[in-house]
Write an enzyme that holds these catalytic residues in place. Sequence first.
Site, mmCIF file in Angstrom:
data_model
loop_
_atom_site.group_PDB
_atom_site.id
_atom_site.type_symbol
_atom_site.label_atom_id
_atom_site.label_comp_id
_atom_site.label_asym_id
_atom_site.label_seq_id
_atom_site.Cartn_x
_atom_site.Cartn_y
_atom_site.Cartn_z
ATOM 1 N N ILE A 102 -38.103 -3.795 -3.624
ATOM 2 C CA ILE A 102 -37.159 -2.684 -3.678
ATOM 3 C C ILE A 102 -37.400 -1.912 -4.972
ATOM 4 O O ILE A 102 -37.837 -2.497 -5.973
ATOM 5 C CB ILE A 102 -35.686 -3.166 -3.531
ATOM 6 N N CYS A 103 -37.161 -0.629 -4.912
ATOM 7 C CA CYS A 103 -37.285 0.276 -6.054
ATOM 8 C C CYS A 103 -38.729 0.343 -6.544
ATOM 9 O O CYS A 103 -39.625 0.657 -5.784
ATOM 10 C CB CYS A 103 -36.310 -0.149 -7.150
ATOM 11 N N SER A 104 -38.959 -0.002 -7.779
ATOM 12 C CA SER A 104 -40.300 0.125 -8.368
ATOM 13 C C SER A 104 -41.241 -1.020 -8.008
ATOM 14 O O SER A 104 -42.442 -0.942 -8.278
ATOM 15 C CB SER A 104 -40.189 0.221 -9.891
#
Length: 187
Positions: A102-104
């Site tokens: 998730i995200c980066s």
Amino acid sequence: MKTVAVLLAPGFEEGEAIVTIDILRRLNIQVETLSCGDTRDVVSYHAIPVMADNTLQACFDKTYDAVVLPGGPQGSVFLGNSDNVVAFVRRHDDLGKRICPICSAAARVLAKNGLLKGRRYTCSGDLWQQVTDGVYVDADVVEDGNLLSGRGLGRVFDFALTLAARLDGDEMPAREHAGHIYYPWII
């Protein structure tokens, strides 16, 4: 019962980790938080001390149904630079287990280490511009085979509910729970 390892590195984005853990456990999915450091103690991105259930080192040979990689600027860099994390994720991916950044984390962990393998994914910000081995999709949650990626903290409920539904093999419990917590899950 399905099992999920949530990898916690120094500087992990606590909201992405905690909401995912919360949703999965509410839906009776066994979650084990694994510190990627030397001890069970991990400090999050916003300096919140957390004690993981175990260390990655102690559980390295264990196999889970899914591996969750929370983002966070420092956390995802740490994960992407850890040979143990990369080997753990690679083994699970090779076994067809769910890999869930998730995200980066999709860019800084999977792409950095050749683990996207041409699959479709999403991530935060403009990190996708640095990725050469995956196909970026501008969406909140993207599934491609055993890869399930989430855009970031603002869409963590969609990410967690989708993961729970896929592990359960039935969307209804996740949909019912989304209603119970007043979340308009639309995936």
